[in-house]
Design a protein around this motif. Structure first.
Motif, short mmCIF file in Angstrom:
data_model
loop_
_atom_site.label_atom_id
_atom_site.label_comp_id
_atom_site.label_asym_id
_atom_site.label_seq_id
_atom_site.Cartn_x
_atom_site.Cartn_y
_atom_site.Cartn_z
N GLY A 1 -19.23 18.06 -37.84
CA GLY A 1 -18.84 16.75 -38.34
C GLY A 1 -17.48 16.67 -38.98
N ILE A 2 -16.67 17.74 -38.86
CA ILE A 2 -15.33 17.69 -39.43
C ILE A 2 -14.41 16.85 -38.55
CG2 ILE A 2 -13.28 19.06 -40.02
CD1 ILE A 2 -15.59 19.44 -41.94
N ASP A 3 -13.70 15.95 -39.16
CA ASP A 3 -12.65 15.18 -38.48
C ASP A 3 -11.39 16.06 -38.53
OD1 ASP A 3 -10.88 13.26 -37.51
OD2 ASP A 3 -10.68 12.30 -39.48
N LEU A 4 -11.19 16.82 -37.45
CA LEU A 4 -10.14 17.84 -37.43
C LEU A 4 -8.91 17.28 -36.72
CD1 LEU A 4 -9.71 20.88 -38.15
CD2 LEU A 4 -10.57 21.42 -35.87
N ARG A 5 -7.79 17.17 -37.43
CA ARG A 5 -6.56 16.60 -36.84
C ARG A 5 -5.54 17.72 -36.68
NH1 ARG A 5 -6.48 10.82 -37.95
NH2 ARG A 5 -8.62 10.29 -38.52
N THR A 6 -5.49 18.29 -35.50
CA THR A 6 -4.52 19.36 -35.25
C THR A 6 -3.16 18.76 -34.91
OG1 THR A 6 -5.17 19.44 -32.93
CG2 THR A 6 -6.28 20.96 -34.43
N ARG A 7 -2.13 19.58 -35.03
CA ARG A 7 -0.73 19.17 -34.78
C ARG A 7 -0.41 17.85 -35.47
NH1 ARG A 7 0.45 23.22 -31.56
NH2 ARG A 7 -1.04 23.83 -29.95
N THR A 8 -0.90 17.76 -36.70
CA THR A 8 -0.75 16.53 -37.49
C THR A 8 -0.35 16.93 -38.90
OG1 THR A 8 -2.55 15.57 -36.20
CG2 THR A 8 -1.99 14.44 -38.24
N THR A 9 0.40 16.07 -39.56
CA THR A 9 0.75 16.32 -40.96
C THR A 9 0.44 15.08 -41.79
OG1 THR A 9 3.02 15.58 -40.57
CG2 THR A 9 2.62 17.95 -40.45
N VAL A 10 0.31 15.27 -43.08
CA VAL A 10 0.18 14.16 -44.01
C VAL A 10 1.59 13.74 -44.40
CG1 VAL A 10 -0.63 13.45 -46.30
CG2 VAL A 10 -2.06 14.93 -44.85
N THR A 11 1.91 12.49 -44.17
CA THR A 11 3.28 12.03 -44.45
C THR A 11 3.41 11.44 -45.85
OG1 THR A 11 2.80 9.93 -43.37
CG2 THR A 11 3.83 11.64 -42.03
N ALA A 12 2.31 10.93 -46.40
CA ALA A 12 2.39 10.38 -47.77
C ALA A 12 0.99 10.24 -48.36
CB ALA A 12 3.08 9.01 -47.78
N LEU A 13 0.93 10.41 -49.67
CA LEU A 13 -0.30 10.15 -50.43
C LEU A 13 -0.02 8.99 -51.38
CD1 LEU A 13 -1.19 13.86 -51.36
CD2 LEU A 13 -2.31 12.45 -49.61
N HIS A 14 -0.94 8.04 -51.43
CA HIS A 14 -0.72 6.87 -52.28
C HIS A 14 -1.82 6.73 -53.31
CE1 HIS A 14 2.50 4.41 -50.10
NE2 HIS A 14 2.53 5.62 -49.60
N GLY A 15 -1.43 6.33 -54.52
CA GLY A 15 -2.40 6.12 -55.57
C GLY A 15 -2.48 4.66 -55.98
N ASP A 16 -3.47 4.35 -56.82
CA ASP A 16 -3.58 2.98 -57.33
C ASP A 16 -2.80 2.87 -58.63
OD1 ASP A 16 -5.12 4.22 -59.27
OD2 ASP A 16 -7.04 3.55 -58.43
N ALA A 17 -2.94 1.72 -59.30
CA ALA A 17 -2.18 1.47 -60.52
C ALA A 17 -2.52 2.46 -61.63
CB ALA A 17 -2.44 0.03 -61.01
N GLU A 18 -3.72 3.02 -61.57
CA GLU A 18 -4.13 4.00 -62.59
C GLU A 18 -3.69 5.43 -62.22
OE1 GLU A 18 -6.78 1.47 -61.89
OE2 GLU A 18 -5.63 0.55 -63.51
N GLY A 19 -2.97 5.56 -61.12
CA GLY A 19 -2.51 6.91 -60.74
C GLY A 19 -3.58 7.75 -60.07
N ARG A 20 -4.54 7.08 -59.45
CA ARG A 20 -5.63 7.79 -58.78
C ARG A 20 -5.43 7.71 -57.27
NH1 ARG A 20 -10.28 9.99 -59.29
NH2 ARG A 20 -10.23 9.92 -61.56
N LEU A 21 -5.63 8.85 -56.59
CA LEU A 21 -5.44 8.89 -55.13
C LEU A 21 -6.37 7.89 -54.44
CD1 LEU A 21 -4.33 10.35 -52.55
CD2 LEU A 21 -6.32 11.85 -52.72
N ARG A 22 -5.78 7.12 -53.51
CA ARG A 22 -6.58 6.14 -52.77
C ARG A 22 -6.41 6.24 -51.26
NH1 ARG A 22 -10.71 5.19 -55.63
NH2 ARG A 22 -10.33 4.13 -57.61
N ARG A 23 -5.25 6.69 -50.81
CA ARG A 23 -4.95 6.53 -49.40
C ARG A 23 -3.98 7.63 -48.95
NH1 ARG A 23 -4.58 1.56 -45.57
NH2 ARG A 23 -6.77 1.48 -46.13
N ALA A 24 -4.15 8.05 -47.69
CA ALA A 24 -3.24 9.04 -47.10
C ALA A 24 -2.71 8.51 -45.77
CB ALA A 24 -3.98 10.36 -46.88
N TRP A 25 -1.42 8.75 -45.55
CA TRP A 25 -0.78 8.40 -44.28
C TRP A 25 -0.60 9.67 -43.46
CZ3 TRP A 25 -0.86 4.68 -47.76
CH2 TRP A 25 -0.64 3.36 -47.37
N LEU A 26 -0.93 9.61 -42.19
CA LEU A 26 -0.83 10.78 -41.33
C LEU A 26 0.24 10.58 -40.26
CD1 LEU A 26 -4.61 11.61 -40.69
CD2 LEU A 26 -3.20 12.09 -42.71
#
Lengths: 437, 81
Positions: free
Chosen positions: A200-225
């Motif tokens: 059940g792993i969503d495995l993304r090969t040959r892929t990188t994370v381009t950005a991590l985004h947080g909310d107003a409280e500084g908590r991680l919410r979203r990732a761009w690939l």
């Protein structure tokens, strides 16, 4: 001449085993251990497995000592400098600790996420020590919508497995073509990756994370690939390999950089001219050395067994006239997705691989790795009892492909091993220079 | 009692699981997991497990660090020179 006071910097597996082994060798002088963590020495491999999955607590991983060490423990204080002329270690609180013999066992730490503002988001974690594991465990117990694992080496794969044990959705993003490709090559890595996907792993090969985004409280919410996708994630584990804890040796005259501290096979530290520094040894993850069995560049072997052997070699050489060298075959294991993975030798030196037992698709299998017609490594999945046989083949430099003649030997062609990809180095292989095909 | 198993050496024979099932267990078909700090009530069983291991992968011992050193590092600071 046996030294009177031996100082060990680093109070994890290599440091503790050095101390234990010094006493076993009859050393009766003063023993000082210096550790930057406030905890007594503990075992790290369970952190990514039993601890994250909630089957063990970090307060139950203390390592045994087989005798009374009668040592002075300076815990919770880091070594910050080394003066070889004065024969003293400088501590973070300004004190100096003099020594007659020194063992450098300061280990390595996780490579941080390169964007500091994103790394600082709540929910973005590294996993190296027990405090890290406690933080991640608490985050997982809170029930994140999805966990993002950045990096598909051993640590990343084990973290992903633990998250699946908890029933959490997991995405693993890795730059290379297969999980653990830096250590095992893309052919074997892809076989294990297929089994990860089946869990059940969503495995993304040959892929990188381009950005991590947080909310107003500084908590991680979203990732761009890099594949264009966006993921809603509450927790990310950055598993992009490690760097040696060597900054404190700057200006000391030792050869020390993020790849480790250079030493010879007897564990003796080398200075910038390549000369042996008397009475100064290196052991464990931070030791960068040339393994005598392989024609390879000096490298750090960040393996449990390597830490134990180098600790015993350093302790022996500090207490005996006749020097020993560390020459045991490199070996490591991983447990993930119900699979037991074992490796011997240095697969990453190979340009070819052959399936020797079982099947890549299902059940147990073993594969051998070769370079220049010589067997240099092997991996066994769910078949730990075959490993000794492969280790013997590697030790005797058996021809490749080796004649295994097992009843379950498949008729399989020799394949390119699949090293030399763009995969960021895995946590076990930060300093390895792979063979070129 | 403190326990550590060299999992490079371990070949999953399972003798420890038979000897001390409350301390050693399998995860999956071939992966050993165990309690590093079992309760004193398990001491005899753990010693039997260590003796029964065909590949001598189990190391037993006691605490490495005196309690005082963990709770207050400065209390055991050695004089330097």
């Amino acid at each position: 001449m046996t030294p009177r006071r031996i100082v060990i910097t680093g109070a994890s597996l290599a440091g503790l085993r050095t101390a234990d082994s010094l006493r076993a060798n009859g050393f009766t002088g003063e023993l000082v251990l210096i550790g930057d963590e406030p905890h007594e020495p503990y075992d790290r491999p369970p952190l990514s497995k039993a601890v994250l999955a909630g089957r063990s607590g970090t307060d139950r991983l203390a390592l045994p000592s087989t005798r009374d060490l009668d040592a002075r423990w300076l815990l919770g204080v880091a070594a910050t400098g080394l003066d070889l002329d004065a024969r003293a270690v400088r501590l973070a609180d300004g004190r100096d600790v003099g020594f007659d013999g020194l063992v450098i066992a300061t280990g390595s730490r996780s490579r941080p996420w390169p964007v500091p503002e994103e790394a600082a988001l709540r929910g973005v974690h590294l996993l190296r020590g027990r405090d890290d594991a406690d933080r991640i465990r608490a985050g997982l117990a809170a029930g994140p919508r999805r966990v993002l694992v950045i990096g598909g080496g051993f640590t990343g794969s084990e973290v992903a497995s633990s998250c699946r044990d908890l029933g959490l959705p997991v995405t693993v993003v890795l730059r290379g073509g297969a999980p653990m490709a830096g250590a095992l090559g893309e052919v074997v890595g892809a076989a294990i990756g297929a089994r990860q996907r089946a869990h059940g792993i969503d495995l993304r090969t040959r892929t990188t994370v381009t950005a991590l985004h947080g909310d107003a409280e500084g908590r991680l919410r979203r990732a761009w690939l890099s594949d264009g996708d966006e993921l809603d994630v509450d927790l990310a584990v950055v598993a992009l390999g490690s760097v040696g804890n060597t900054e404190w040796l700057a200006g000391s005259g030792l050869v020390a950089d993020p790849r480790g501290v250079e030493c010879d096979a007897a564990g003796r530290a080398l200075d910038v001219d390549g000369a042996v520094v008397p009475d100064v040894y290196v052991a464990g993850d931070v030791a960068r050395w040339r393994h005598p069995h392989f024609d390879a560049e000096p490298q750090a072997l960040q393996h449990w067994g390597n830490a134990v052997e180098q600790a015993e070699v350093a302790a022996h050489n500090l207490t005996h006239r006749h020097r020993r060298t560390a020459a045991a075959l490199p070996a490591f294991w991983s447990d993930q997705f119900g699979l037991n993975i074992k490796s011997a030798g240095l697969p990453q030196l190979a340009d070819q691989v052959v399936l020797t037992q079982g099947s890549f698709e299902q059940g147990p299998f073993a594969a051998a790795y070769g370079r220049g017609g010589v067997t240099v490594g092997a991996v066994a999945v769910d078949s730990p009892r075959v490993m000794d046989g492969y280790a013997a083949l590697i030790t005797e430099r058996a021809p490749f492909p080796p004649a295994v003649n097992a009843t379950d030997s498949p008729a399989t062609a020799v394949l390119g091993a699949g090293f030399g990809s763009t995969e960021l180095s895995g946590p076990d292989l930060t300093a390895v220079h792979g063979g070129q095909s | 009692m403190r326990v550590v198993v060299d999992l490079n050496r371990c070949q999953s024979y399972g003798q420890c699981v038979f000897a001390a099932p409350e301390v050693f267990r399998f995860r999956g078909a071939e992966s050993l997991e165990y309690d590093h700090q079992p309760d004193a009530g398990s001491d005899r069983a753990v010693h039997r497990a260590a003796l029964a291991c065909p590949v001598q992968a189990i190391t037993l011992g006691g605490p490495a660090v005196p309690e005082a050193a963990v709770t207050g590092a400065s209390a055991v600071v050695g004089e330097t020179r």
